[in-house]
Motif scaffolding. Structure first.
Motif, PDB file in Angstrom:
ATOM      1  N   ALA A   1       0.816  -1.214   0.000  1.00 31.34           N
ATOM      2  CA  ALA A   1       0.000   0.000   0.000  1.00 31.34           C
ATOM      3  C   ALA A   1       0.850   1.264   0.000  1.00 31.34           C
ATOM      4  O   ALA A   1       0.464   2.273  -0.600  1.00 31.34           O
ATOM      5  N   GLU A   2       1.988   1.229   0.673  1.00 29.70           N
ATOM      6  CA  GLU A   2       2.847   2.410   0.712  1.00 29.70           C
ATOM      7  C   GLU A   2       3.412   2.717  -0.670  1.00 29.70           C
ATOM      8  O   GLU A   2       3.387   3.873  -1.109  1.00 29.70           O
ATOM      9  N   ALA A   3       3.917   1.710  -1.356  1.00 31.27           N
ATOM     10  CA  ALA A   3       4.482   1.921  -2.688  1.00 31.27           C
ATOM     11  C   ALA A   3       3.386   2.274  -3.693  1.00 31.27           C
ATOM     12  O   ALA A   3       3.612   3.019  -4.648  1.00 31.27           O
ATOM     13  N   GLY A   4       2.189   1.741  -3.484  1.00 32.38           N
ATOM     14  CA  GLY A   4       1.097   1.956  -4.445  1.00 32.38           C
ATOM     15  C   GLY A   4       0.196   3.112  -4.095  1.00 32.38           C
ATOM     16  O   GLY A   4      -0.854   3.280  -4.736  1.00 32.38           O
ATOM     17  N   GLU A   5       0.591   3.920  -3.129  1.00 32.19           N
ATOM     18  CA  GLU A   5      -0.261   5.012  -2.645  1.00 32.19           C
ATOM     19  C   GLU A   5      -0.661   5.968  -3.763  1.00 32.19           C
ATOM     20  O   GLU A   5      -1.789   6.488  -3.781  1.00 32.19           O
ATOM     21  N   ALA A   6       0.233   6.217  -4.713  1.00 36.03           N
ATOM     22  CA  ALA A   6      -0.047   7.200  -5.773  1.00 36.03           C
ATOM     23  C   ALA A   6      -0.659   6.570  -7.032  1.00 36.03           C
ATOM     24  O   ALA A   6      -0.921   7.274  -8.001  1.00 36.03           O
ATOM     25  N   LEU A   7      -0.877   5.273  -6.999  1.00 32.34           N
ATOM     26  CA  LEU A   7      -1.396   4.597  -8.203  1.00 32.34           C
ATOM     27  C   LEU A   7      -2.939   4.630  -8.227  1.00 32.34           C
ATOM     28  O   LEU A   7      -3.564   4.553  -7.183  1.00 32.34           O
TER      29      LEU A   7
END
Length: 240
Positions: A234-240
């Protein structure tokens, strides 16, 4: 390209290990490339547990190294081979004859690249290729500007890679070049997987997956892969 976002790193690692394991269960003689580094450590832990518990059998697999720092050998702390040995190959009891890795100490680096290219060509491409993404968008040691059709090659490292790469060493280490599988191998792999975790990766993922594909952002090649899988927390994909 399929995108999967998981709530945390532990869940992400388990999911990636399950995807890899399912493929191997269907094709026991798979040609597998797994990235070294911190990001896939959780995946390796899950896979080792599965192997020791007899839920996963990799005894017929062949493993190919993703990349290596030029000037470092398998016994050097911080080398990609040493990290793979410590985190996966040794705990999983992978036999030496199952492993084909770049020799960063080779006197003829081009020959090393050609040797690995020939191995992969013999198998008509990799089955599984698990890669991470750098904060500048690189995949393995394919730096921004690397053509998407490049096979294994010697790479001149970007300044950012040289700086970030110091985290793998206990003391300052000179890093100028790497030897790496190419983006062609990502494109031709039957199951290419991009894994990322943590807030430090959300900005580059937004660019690589949101802007039009460009060789300026190697990770953007995944947009062109219908069979590609991007798996992030979720942290890495926050902006997706």
């Amino acid at each position: 390209m399929k995108l999967h976002i998981y709530p945390d790193y532990k869940t992400l690692s388990r999911a990636v290990a399950d995807v890899v394991g399912l493929y191997i269960s269907k094709k026991p003689k798979s040609l597998v490339c797994l990235a070294s580094g911190h990001t896939p450590m959780g995946v390796f832990q899950c896979m080792v547990t599965d192997i020791l518990d007899k839920r996963l059998d990799v005894s017929q697999c062949t493993f190919v190294g993703l990349d290596e720092w030029v000037g470092l050998g398998p016994q050097d702390d911080g080398s990609c081979r040493a990290m793979m040995d410590d985190s996966f190959f040794i705990p999983a009891s992978i036999l030496p004859e199952q492993i084909h890795f770049f020799d960063g100490l080779a006197t003829n680096l081009q020959h090393e690249a050609e040797r690995i290219n020939a191995l992969i060509n013999k198998h008509h491409g990799l089955d599984i290729m698990l890669v991470g993404v750098g904060t500048n968008g690189h995949i393995a040691m394919n730096e921004p500007g690397t053509p998407f059709d490049t096979p294994a090659h010697v790479s001149t490292l970007a300044e950012e890679t040289k700086t970030v790469g110091q985290k793998y060493f206990s003391q300052s280490t000179k890093l100028d070049k790497g030897i790496t599988l190419g983006l062609r191998h990502v494109r031709e792999a039957r199951l290419p997987i991009l894994i990322a975790n943590g807030y430090t990766k959300n900005a580059i993922l937004k660019k690589a997956l949101g802007l039009p594909p460009s060789e300026a952002l190697p990770a953007s090649i995944f947009q062109q892969l219908e069979h590609g899988v991007v798996m992030v927390d979720a942290e890495a994909g926050e902006a997706l």
